[in-house]
Design an enzyme around this catalytic site. Structure first.
Site, PDB file in Angstrom:
ATOM      1  N   CYS A  74      27.207  -3.519  48.521  1.00 38.14           N
ATOM      2  CA  CYS A  74      26.100  -2.616  48.808  1.00 38.14           C
ATOM      3  C   CYS A  74      25.022  -2.719  47.715  1.00 38.14           C
ATOM      4  O   CYS A  74      24.343  -3.723  47.614  1.00 38.14           O
ATOM      5  CB  CYS A  74      26.620  -1.191  48.995  1.00 38.14           C
ATOM      6  N   HIS A  77      31.361  -1.496  52.789  1.00 34.86           N
ATOM      7  CA  HIS A  77      32.324  -0.777  51.956  1.00 34.86           C
ATOM      8  C   HIS A  77      33.705  -0.905  52.599  1.00 34.86           C
ATOM      9  O   HIS A  77      33.834  -0.942  53.821  1.00 34.86           O
ATOM     10  CB  HIS A  77      31.960   0.707  51.855  1.00 34.86           C
TER      11      HIS A  77
END
Length: 479
Positions: A329, A424
């Site tokens: 991310c 994630h």
């Protein structure tokens, strides 16, 4: 409802344990926390965002998480500033002063109670979690998460104290003495958490607390290091700042000020043969076999700090030596050529050069991608997995790392030891871990099933609570 004498006393974990107990006993429980402050969050199946703790508690209940379980989520983005996520969607950034003094607290409380009512119409019992200390008397008029919730819902409320911190008598007595009478009456008992040693030696301590407070000590829960329960509180990171260990695959996670979703690395931590540590010390990070740049709630600020601490030099040297560097991310964004924030979504830094490891440019924008996903890793049908996305903005990529089930692509693949992704939980998948670690140990096999490991942890936690808490009294209180 479980409330605390302070932060990090174990409310979330104990709440999780009771969620599993009620499920085991044939009920249909669900968790609820009116307001959560955390950088660890999770998307619901309908693409809304809640605190990770409530997602974990829902899993312990055997149900899908929903936005009603955590209607207000505060995600710190800078000094005294948080992104406010209301009913699962970003509602703007506010300073602590703005949030507490300029929002209509009665309307906000009514909103969170509407979420509670929708939840209570479908599940029973609702297992409610408070936040921090219930005796922050300067915040009582602003309260939407603690004793105001207890009184409004009529919840049987239990006060949790962490004896491992010390000062348990003062914290319990002081907390209760500061409460108004109606709130004190709502407290049905006290749970002493994280007791080390022989519990029988605290019998006189139990009697003293009961005499001082007039409340029963309904449980003394021992400190347990063997249990595995995902936790969202950043305090947990302080306990993971280890360093290089000989004979292990050493994975260094760059410790960012605004690090988010550190649960991304729980399965790696549980993997035999791996030593995973968090550090912002360049010398310690330089010793790692693998470096991971994690997610960040403020990518540009953390990127600036990386350079100030000269961690960028360690990462680049690591990459030049042919060692593995991965970004998740915000970490993926940092690995690119440039990170832009033309709208000032994150703050007053509008552009910074990235680390230049990946040939990508990120533009941060308003709005947020929030979804669960399934993926194929590196076009290799044998490497598949599940994860989730929570990010703002877009990163260009001509060589995607993953292909999602819906046909979208994700991330950038430079080579087996260098890639970035928005997903994630990518390391929650054994096939991904095996692929990554076989570059170091060719015959490596990931022996852990993460979902089974979590289920085992919930059951072990439930057993621990049953053995040390007066469950008959608990059930009498919630009739």
């Amino acid at each position: 409802m479980f409330v605390g004498t302070g932060s990090d006393v174990g409310k979330s974990v104990i709440n999780t344990g009771f969620c599993r107990i009620f499920l085991q006993d044939g009920y249909a429980p669900a968790p609820f926390k009116a307001q959560n402050m955390s950088l660890n969050s999770y998307p619901t199946s309908d693409n809304l965002e809640i605190g990770r703790a409530q997602a974990v508690q829902a899993e312990a209940c055997g149900i899908e998480c929903t936005v009603e379980m955590n209607p207000v989520l505060l995600k710190p983005v800078g000094h005294s500033v948080s992104q406010v996520v209301l009913n699962g969607k970003p509602a703007g950034n506010k300073s602590a002063r703005e949030y507490f003094n300029e929002t209509d607290r009665d309307e906000l409380f009514a909103e969170v109670m509407r979420s509670f009512d929708r939840l209570a119409a479908r599940y029973n019992p609702i297992v409610i979690e408070g936040a921090g200390s219930i005796s922050e008397i300067n915040l009582w008029k602003k309260d939407i998460v603690n004793m105001r919730v207890a009184l409004h819902t009529g919840a049987a409320t239990f006060l949790i104290a962490d004896i491992d911190k010390g000062g348990v008598f003062a914290s319990v007595y002081g907390t209760l003495q500061l409460l108004p009478e109606a709130e004190r009456d709502a407290i049905k008992g006290i749970i002493i958490n994280k007791f080390r040693g022989d519990i029988s030696l605290f019998e006189d301590g139990r009697q003293i607390i009961e005499e001082l407070t007039g409340k029963p000590v309904v449980g003394i829960i021992p400190y347990s290091q063997g249990l595995f329960i995902e936790q969202e509180d950043g305090v947990v990171i302080e306990k993971k700042k280890t360093s290089y260990r000989e004979g292990k695959v050493n994975i260094g996670v760059v410790l960012l000020k605004h690090l988010s979703n550190f649960t991304d690395f729980n399965m790696l931590e549980q993997t035999e043969g791996v030593n995973l540590f968090y550090s912002d010390n360049p010398e310690k990070l330089a010793l790692a076999d693998i470096l991971i740049i994690p997610g960040s709630k403020n990518t540009l600020s953390d990127l600036k700090t990386l350079r100030e601490k000269k961690i960028d030099e360690v990462i680049l040297a690591h990459h030049r030596k042919g060692k593995a560097v991965f970004g998740i991310c915000g970490g993926y964004q940092m690995m690119g050529v440039e990170v832009r924030d033309p709208e000032g979504v994150e703050g007053d830094i509008f552009s910074l050069p990235g680390l230049g490891i990946l040939p990508v440019v990120t533009t941060i924008a308003g709005g947020k991608q929030t979804r669960q996903c399934k993926f194929i890793f590196m076009e290799n049908g044998a490497i598949q997995g599940e994860g989730y996305e929570i990010h703002a903005g877009h990163t260009s990529s001509l060589r995607p790392l993953c292909r999602l089930e819906n046909g979208d692509t994700d991330g950038y693949f430079l080579d087996d030891k260098t890639w970035g992704t928005y997903i994630h939980g990518i390391f929650d998948n054994a096939s991904v871990i095996e692929h990554v670690l076989r570059a170091i140990i060719p015959d490596f096999v990931a022996k852990i099933d993460y979902k089974s490991r979590k289920e085992e942890g919930y059951d072990q936690l439930a057993d621990l609570i049953r053995e040390n808490v007066d469950m008959e009294y608990i059930y009498r209180c919630i009739q």
